[in-house]
Enzyme design. Structure first.
Site, short mmCIF file in Angstrom:
data_model
loop_
_atom_site.label_atom_id
_atom_site.label_comp_id
_atom_site.label_asym_id
_atom_site.label_seq_id
_atom_site.Cartn_x
_atom_site.Cartn_y
_atom_site.Cartn_z
N GLY A 111 0.81 -1.22 0.00
CA GLY A 111 0.00 0.00 0.00
C GLY A 111 0.84 1.27 0.00
O GLY A 111 0.39 2.32 -0.46
N GLU A 134 2.46 -8.22 -1.70
CA GLU A 134 1.16 -8.76 -1.26
C GLU A 134 1.04 -10.27 -1.42
O GLU A 134 0.45 -10.94 -0.57
CB GLU A 134 0.01 -8.07 -2.03
CG GLU A 134 -0.33 -6.68 -1.55
CD GLU A 134 0.53 -5.57 -2.12
OE1 GLU A 134 1.59 -5.87 -2.72
OE2 GLU A 134 0.16 -4.41 -1.96
N1 DAK Z 1 2.14 -3.40 9.00
C1 DAK Z 1 2.25 -3.34 10.35
N2 DAK Z 1 3.43 -3.21 10.99
C2 DAK Z 1 4.53 -3.13 10.22
C3 DAK Z 1 4.49 -3.18 8.80
C4 DAK Z 1 3.21 -3.32 8.20
N3 DAK Z 1 3.04 -3.34 6.87
N4 DAK Z 1 5.75 -3.08 8.35
C5 DAK Z 1 6.55 -2.98 9.42
N5 DAK Z 1 5.83 -3.01 10.56
C6 DAK Z 1 6.31 -2.91 11.94
C7 DAK Z 1 6.98 -4.22 12.36
O1 DAK Z 1 5.99 -5.16 12.77
C8 DAK Z 1 7.86 -3.75 13.50
O2 DAK Z 1 7.05 -3.57 14.63
P1 DAK Z 1 7.57 -4.08 16.11
O3 DAK Z 1 7.84 -5.52 15.94
O4 DAK Z 1 8.80 -3.24 16.36
O5 DAK Z 1 6.40 -3.76 17.01
C9 DAK Z 1 8.30 -2.36 13.05
O6 DAK Z 1 7.36 -1.95 12.02
C10 DAK Z 1 9.69 -2.34 12.43
O7 DAK Z 1 9.73 -3.32 11.40
P2 DAK Z 1 10.86 -4.46 11.33
O8 DAK Z 1 11.40 -4.77 12.68
O9 DAK Z 1 10.29 -5.58 10.52
O10 DAK Z 1 11.99 -3.69 10.49
P3 DAK Z 1 13.07 -4.34 9.53
O11 DAK Z 1 14.04 -3.27 9.22
O12 DAK Z 1 13.61 -5.61 10.10
O13 DAK Z 1 12.29 -4.73 8.19
C11 DAK Z 1 10.68 -4.36 6.41
C12 DAK Z 1 11.72 -3.73 7.42
C13 DAK Z 1 9.97 -3.22 5.72
C14 DAK Z 1 11.46 -5.18 5.39
C15 DAK Z 1 9.72 -5.27 7.22
O14 DAK Z 1 9.18 -4.50 8.30
C16 DAK Z 1 8.59 -5.79 6.40
O15 DAK Z 1 8.76 -6.73 5.61
N6 DAK Z 1 7.39 -5.21 6.57
C17 DAK Z 1 6.20 -5.68 5.98
C18 DAK Z 1 6.17 -5.33 4.51
C19 DAK Z 1 4.85 -5.79 3.93
O16 DAK Z 1 4.66 -6.97 3.68
N7 DAK Z 1 3.91 -4.86 3.86
C20 DAK Z 1 2.54 -5.17 3.55
C21 DAK Z 1 2.38 -5.35 2.08
S1 DAK Z 1 0.74 -5.83 1.73
C22 DAK Z 1 -6.33 -3.43 1.40
C23 DAK Z 1 -5.76 -2.85 0.31
C24 DAK Z 1 -4.40 -2.91 0.17
C25 DAK Z 1 -3.65 -3.61 1.09
C26 DAK Z 1 -4.25 -4.19 2.16
C27 DAK Z 1 -5.61 -4.12 2.35
N8 DAK Z 1 -7.75 -3.35 1.60
C28 DAK Z 1 -8.49 -2.58 0.66
C29 DAK Z 1 -8.38 -3.83 2.71
C30 DAK Z 1 -2.22 -3.63 0.92
C31 DAK Z 1 -1.51 -4.60 1.48
C32 DAK Z 1 -0.10 -4.41 1.66
O17 DAK Z 1 0.40 -3.33 1.73
#
Ligand code: DAK
Length: 257
Positions: A111, A134
């Site tokens: 997002g 995603e």
């Molecule tokens: N959501 C919630 N928390 C998140 C997050 C996310 N997307 N990304 C990072 N955080 C949080 C982590 O949980 C962590 O929190 P604590 O554990 O400290 O409480 C904190 O941010 C720091 O992250 P990391 O410790 O993981 O940091 P690193 O440097 O190790 O890693 C990273 C950075 C960006 C590579 C990693 O955080 C990561 O992979 N994050 C998730 C990336 C991701 O998969 N994002 C989501 C993509 S899916 C919808 C429409 C669209 C969408 C959804 C719904 N609807 C219409 C309903 C879209 C979906 C997406 O975006």
């Protein structure tokens, strides 16, 4: 509670900062709502001629939708929320009359990349990483990513980014046309401000009409050339056209209100 969205106006340029640095600025529902209201307010504020959108901290623009929040959605909720998100934020930004520059200051994932792509242009810092992860979560891009990524980088590269869920760095993003410029992180705001100040000198009425004509070409069933012809004609009836041409003929700088 800290504000989820911060606004700072310098001259005619407003900078909007998404402010959840501990969660890498992940977009939860409240942040989407706050951003939507902020963008609408700035659009109505005639002193604002360009907007810079960025994330708080030095690590992340926006690391995606907040995974904690969408983990339990049902089929109906998913569809309804996607539609609402498109309308209230992503399409809203794309269709603003005021140009929005995304200052991509780190991770722009899911997002977050969709948000950057809904802006009118993107500038990245050299630490930025971009992707649509995603499918690693069993979901697909739901805020316009399947469409806008293909528009920006072409279908083949969009397919690769979406199906591999891989991240690309700022230089590949530049090569692929996903961002317009790459600069050092500490120069990111200045670069965006430089572009914004050039925008702010020009006719806001003409800019809005031109952006609308560009967008028309990407709408199904709309002929972008016809939209351009209409908007071009309308320009001749505006005060800003009179001011722009008069200023040129009088050898002075135009003063667009
Ligand atoms: N959501 C919630 N928390 C998140 C997050 C996310 N997307 N990304 C990072 N955080 C949080 C982590 O949980 C962590 O929190 P604590 O554990 O400290 O409480 C904190 O941010 C720091 O992250 P990391 O410790 O993981 O940091 P690193 O440097 O190790 O890693 C990273 C950075 C960006 C590579 C990693 O955080 C990561 O992979 N994050 C998730 C990336 C991701 O998969 N994002 C989501 C993509 S899916 C919808 C429409 C669209 C969408 C959804 C719904 N609807 C219409 C309903 C879209 C979906 C997406 O975006």
């Amino acid at each position: 509670m800290e504000d989820l969205v911060l606004v700072n106006q310098e001259g005619k340029v407003a900078t909007v900062t998404i402010n959840r640095p501990k969660q890498l600025n992940a977009l939860n529902g409240d942040t989407i709502a706050a951003l939507s209201i902020t963008m609408q307010e700035l659009e109505e504020n005639e002193s604002v001629r360009a907007i810079i959108l960025t994330g708080s901290g030095e690590k992340s623009f926006v690391a995606g939708a907040d995974i904690k929040e969408f983990a339990n959605y049902s089929v109906e909720e998913g569809k309804a929320l996607a539609r609402r998100g498109h309308e209230t934020l992503f399409n809203l930004i794309e269709n603003l009359r005021t140009p929005v520059i995304a200052a991509v200051n780190g991770f722009a994932l899911g997002g977050g990349l969709e948000l950057a792509m809904s802006c009118h242009m993107r500038v990245a810092s050299d630490n930025a990483r971009m992707g649509l992860p995603e499918v690693t979560l069993g979901v697909i891009p739901g805020y316009g990513g399947t469409q806008r990524l293909a528009q920006l980088v072409g279908k083949g590269k969009a397919m690769e980014m979406i199906t591999t869920a891989g991240m690309i760095d700022a230089n590949d993003a530049l090569k692929w046309g996903l961002v317009n410029h790459v600069v050092a992180l500490d120069e990111l705001h200045a670069k965006c401000a430089e572009i914004a100040s050039k925008i702010a000198k020009n006719s806001g009425v003409a800019i809005a009409a031109a952006m609308s004509a560009v967008n028309a070409g990407f709408e199904t069933g709309v002929n972008g050339f016809e939209a351009e012809i209409d908007a071009f004609g309308e320009a001749f009836g505006t005060d800003e056209f009179k001011e722009g041409t008069t200023a040129f003929l009088e050898k002075r700088k135009p003063d667009f209100k």
